[in-house]
Design an enzyme around this catalytic site. Structure first.
Site, PDB file in Angstrom:
ATOM      1  N   PHE A 131       0.857  -1.183   0.000  1.00 16.68           N
ATOM      2  CA  PHE A 131       0.000   0.000   0.000  1.00 16.68           C
ATOM      3  C   PHE A 131       0.906   1.249   0.000  1.00 16.68           C
ATOM      4  O   PHE A 131       1.890   1.293   0.744  1.00 16.68           O
ATOM      5  CB  PHE A 131      -0.888  -0.020   1.253  1.00 16.68           C
ATOM      6  CG  PHE A 131      -1.989   0.990   1.189  1.00 16.68           C
ATOM      7  CD1 PHE A 131      -3.153   0.729   0.488  1.00 16.68           C
ATOM      8  CD2 PHE A 131      -1.850   2.212   1.810  1.00 16.68           C
ATOM      9  CE1 PHE A 131      -4.168   1.673   0.417  1.00 16.68           C
ATOM     10  CE2 PHE A 131      -2.856   3.160   1.739  1.00 16.68           C
ATOM     11  CZ  PHE A 131      -4.024   2.883   1.041  1.00 16.68           C
ATOM     12  N   ASP A 212       1.716  -5.048   8.568  1.00 16.95           N
ATOM     13  CA  ASP A 212       0.554  -4.169   8.429  1.00 16.95           C
ATOM     14  C   ASP A 212      -0.639  -5.094   8.189  1.00 16.95           C
ATOM     15  O   ASP A 212      -0.750  -5.710   7.118  1.00 16.95           O
ATOM     16  CB  ASP A 212       0.774  -3.224   7.239  1.00 16.95           C
ATOM     17  CG  ASP A 212      -0.439  -2.359   6.931  1.00 16.95           C
ATOM     18  OD1 ASP A 212      -1.562  -2.747   7.312  1.00 16.95           O
ATOM     19  OD2 ASP A 212      -0.282  -1.310   6.283  1.00 16.95           O
ATOM     20  N   TYR A 237     -11.231   0.562  10.628  1.00 14.06           N
ATOM     21  CA  TYR A 237     -12.403   0.983   9.833  1.00 14.06           C
ATOM     22  C   TYR A 237     -12.773   0.020   8.710  1.00 14.06           C
ATOM     23  O   TYR A 237     -13.772   0.231   8.043  1.00 14.06           O
ATOM     24  CB  TYR A 237     -12.232   2.404   9.272  1.00 14.06           C
ATOM     25  CG  TYR A 237     -10.895   2.731   8.631  1.00 14.06           C
ATOM     26  CD1 TYR A 237     -10.559   2.254   7.370  1.00 14.06           C
ATOM     27  CD2 TYR A 237      -9.977   3.548   9.294  1.00 14.06           C
ATOM     28  CE1 TYR A 237      -9.349   2.567   6.793  1.00 14.06           C
ATOM     29  CE2 TYR A 237      -8.756   3.864   8.718  1.00 14.06           C
ATOM     30  CZ  TYR A 237      -8.443   3.371   7.467  1.00 14.06           C
ATOM     31  OH  TYR A 237      -7.239   3.686   6.901  1.00 14.06           O
ATOM     32  N   LYS A 238     -11.972  -1.038   8.495  1.00 14.41           N
ATOM     33  CA  LYS A 238     -12.317  -1.978   7.418  1.00 14.41           C
ATOM     34  C   LYS A 238     -13.149  -3.117   8.029  1.00 14.41           C
ATOM     35  O   LYS A 238     -14.315  -2.928   8.331  1.00 14.41           O
ATOM     36  CB  LYS A 238     -11.041  -2.495   6.748  1.00 14.41           C
ATOM     37  CG  LYS A 238     -10.204  -1.382   6.111  1.00 14.41           C
ATOM     38  CD  LYS A 238      -8.954  -1.980   5.486  1.00 14.41           C
ATOM     39  CE  LYS A 238      -7.949  -0.912   5.068  1.00 14.41           C
ATOM     40  NZ  LYS A 238      -8.379  -0.105   3.942  1.00 14.41           N
ATOM     41  N   ARG A 389     -12.720  -4.908  -6.696  1.00 16.37           N
ATOM     42  CA  ARG A 389     -12.619  -5.679  -5.441  1.00 16.37           C
ATOM     43  C   ARG A 389     -14.021  -5.897  -4.877  1.00 16.37           C
ATOM     44  O   ARG A 389     -14.797  -4.944  -4.724  1.00 16.37           O
ATOM     45  CB  ARG A 389     -11.775  -4.927  -4.406  1.00 16.37           C
ATOM     46  CG  ARG A 389     -10.326  -4.780  -4.788  1.00 16.37           C
ATOM     47  CD  ARG A 389      -9.488  -4.304  -3.619  1.00 16.37           C
ATOM     48  NE  ARG A 389      -9.992  -3.115  -2.960  1.00 16.37           N
ATOM     49  CZ  ARG A 389      -9.378  -2.495  -1.968  1.00 16.37           C
ATOM     50  NH1 ARG A 389      -8.233  -2.961  -1.495  1.00 16.37           N
ATOM     51  NH2 ARG A 389      -9.877  -1.403  -1.428  1.00 16.37           N
TER      52      ARG A 389
HETATM   53  C1  LIG Z   1      -2.755  -1.742   3.933  1.00 17.21           C
HETATM   54  C2  LIG Z   1      -2.957  -0.317   4.316  1.00 17.21           C
HETATM   55  N1  LIG Z   1      -1.963   0.321   4.971  1.00 17.21           N
HETATM   56  C3  LIG Z   1      -2.086   1.608   5.333  1.00 17.21           C
HETATM   57  C4  LIG Z   1      -3.232   2.328   5.044  1.00 17.21           C
HETATM   58  C5  LIG Z   1      -3.323   3.766   5.446  1.00 17.21           C
HETATM   59  O1  LIG Z   1      -4.155   3.886   6.539  1.00 17.21           O
HETATM   60  P1  LIG Z   1      -4.385   5.307   7.276  1.00 17.21           P
HETATM   61  O2  LIG Z   1      -4.936   6.238   6.246  1.00 17.21           O
HETATM   62  O3  LIG Z   1      -5.414   4.998   8.300  1.00 17.21           O
HETATM   63  O4  LIG Z   1      -3.088   5.745   7.819  1.00 17.21           O
HETATM   64  C6  LIG Z   1      -4.283   1.698   4.383  1.00 17.21           C
HETATM   65  C7  LIG Z   1      -5.527   2.436   4.075  1.00 17.21           C
HETATM   66  O5  LIG Z   1      -6.456   1.963   3.495  1.00 17.21           O
HETATM   67  C8  LIG Z   1      -4.136   0.344   4.000  1.00 17.21           C
HETATM   68  O6  LIG Z   1      -5.105  -0.305   3.344  1.00 17.21           O
END
Ligand SMILES: Cc1ncc(COP(=O)(O)O)c(C=O)c1O
Length: 429
Positions: A131, A212, A237-238, A389
């Site tokens: 990500f 992560d 939040y997911k 997705r």
């Molecule tokens: C795998 C992953 N890492 C990091 C993030 C970033 O999260 P945040 O915006 O809460 O820092 C996301 C956001 O969707 C994500 O899916």
């Protein structure tokens, strides 16, 4: 044993009528008339979350600052309490998990804590399918720590742009590597990495490893303690249904409680002496020590209710249904949508042990097909270059909805409906 599916709607109805988690759907607010398949981006609101938010709002209204100690769940201990609740979902002890910050802030906090470059041992292994925020954070950490992000961030390659090969990652773990930081589930393909194997191999080489887990906690059971993971972080939040921008979680293995948090702040202080206001930082020797600031109580409140729902359902039951729903969707794509003229294909591992909670359906017209789905009330999301997705969520989606999604995809191509939509992406899709 693997399920054998057919393609008739009657099977979907039968799967729903046999579903032990079916009653949980009533607890959720499903956006009007929609088939919501985007719980891997933003989970839906449950009645329990709504009531925990309303309770906290009322406590603020009636108690003011006394809420820090007098609220039903005193705000001062809220982050630790919710961490303890979440620990059962990730195979950790209650004080190894805390609700704190946001995912990206927690990456900065924990990677900086565990990144200890020595001599030529200064590289961080991540991967080229990561990500973006993780990569941005890792590069900025390397820069701040005097390393060269162009040389010292090494990205495990993907042979096909979808998947990573764990053995290839292990081969990269040489004497130059100071840390490994990887996702549990890849956000596009939905591949679930073998966390236990990667951890064992990193530790054989004395390399700390963290994950992560945004795309797995709440969908896949974890066993961090058993696997020996050093640290992990994830959003709420997911799959945890904590609401937009809700507070994130972090895990620190108890074997590391004596480390110094890299980003110290007063909420990491030994709890019963925090208000002694000493200028010498003494952290709480628990995951709570990695907190930085006053907890965002209003962004944490919904997480209390949503954790209650998942714990009640049982994470093993959630996983079992999730695997069955995604296997069913993969079957429908293979059987109905892969042939001409449809041209859809599945870009998600078919093995249960390698699949997270969503299915990546690939199509050259993925973007416009996603828009056509939305116009029909089906909410997916789109990830470039060609991925739709679809995340059937065990707590609030049905097998019949999965079946309907496949019918919508078929119909959209049959009618060439996607041609009505722009090829330009919206700000969020
Ligand atoms: C795998 C992953 N890492 C990091 C993030 C970033 O999260 P945040 O915006 O809460 O820092 C996301 C956001 O969707 C994500 O899916």
């Amino acid at each position: 044993m693997r399920d054998r599916f057919g393609t008739d709607e009657s099977l979907a109805r039968k799967l729903d009528s046999d579903d032990p988690l079916a009653s949980f759907r009533q607890k959720f607010y499903i956006p009007n008339g929609s088939i919501y398949m985007d719980g891997n981006s933003l989970g839906l609101l449950s009645e329990e979350s709504e009531s925990s938010v309303l309770r906290v709002m009322n406590e603020w209204k009636t108690l003011g600052i006394e809420g820090w100690l007098e609220a039903k769940r005193p705000w001062f201990y809220f982050a630790e309490e919710l961490g303890a609740m979440c620990s059962s979902l990730v195979g950790a002890e209650p004080d190894e998990v805390v609700l704190s910050g946001t995912t990206t802030v927690n990456i900065h906090d924990l990677v900086n804590t565990f990144y200890e470059p020595r001599g030529k041992r200064k590289k961080i292994i991540a991967d080229e399918l990561d990500f973006p925020s993780d990569i941005y954070a890792l590069r900025s950490i390397l820069k701040l720590r005097g390393a060269d992000p162009d040389k010292d961030l090494v990205l495990a390659p993907s042979a096909d742009g979808r998947f990573l090969d764990e053995d290839r990652i292990v081969q990269m773990m040489d004497e130059d590597v100071a840390m490994v930081f990887l996702p549990s589930v890849l956000y596009r393909s939905g591949q679930l990495l073998d966390i236990q194997y990667l951890t064992k191999e990193a530790h054989r080489r004395d390399i700390p490893i963290g994950f992560d887990c945004c795309h797995s906690v709440g969908s896949v059971p974890h066993h961090f303690d058993k696997w020996g993971v050093d640290f992990a972080l994830w959003c709420s939040y997911k799959y945890l249904n904590g609401g937009p921008g809700s507070t994130a979680f972090l895990y620190i293995s108890k074997k590391h409680f004596d480390r110094e948090p890299a980003l110290a702040g007063w909420f990491g202080y030994v709890k019963d002496r925090q208000f002694g206001m000493s200028l010498n930082f003494e952290h709480s020797r628990s995951a709570g020590g990695w907190q930085i600031s006053s907890p965002a109580i209003l962004s944490s409140a919904p997480v209390e209710g949503s954790l209650r729902v998942i714990i009640e359902a049982g994470i093993e039951n959630v996983r079992e249904k999730s695997l069955r729903m995604t296997a069913y969707l993969i079957h429908l794509v293979d059987e109905i949508l892969s042939k001409k003229p449809y041209g859809f294909s599945v870009g998600t591992p078919r093995e249960d042990t390698r699949r997270g909670g969503h299915v990546a359906i690939e199509h050259d017209e993925g973007l416009r097909i996603s828009e056509a789905l939305r116009s029909r009330g089906v909410i997916p999301d789109f990830r470039p270059p060609n991925i739709i997705r679809i995340a059937p969520i065990p707590l609030y989606n049905t097998y019949q909805e999965v079946w309907q999604v496949a019918q919508h995809l078929k119909d959209i191509v049959d009618k060439k409906e996607y041609e009505r939509f722009s090829k330009k992406r919206k700000a969020i899709s």
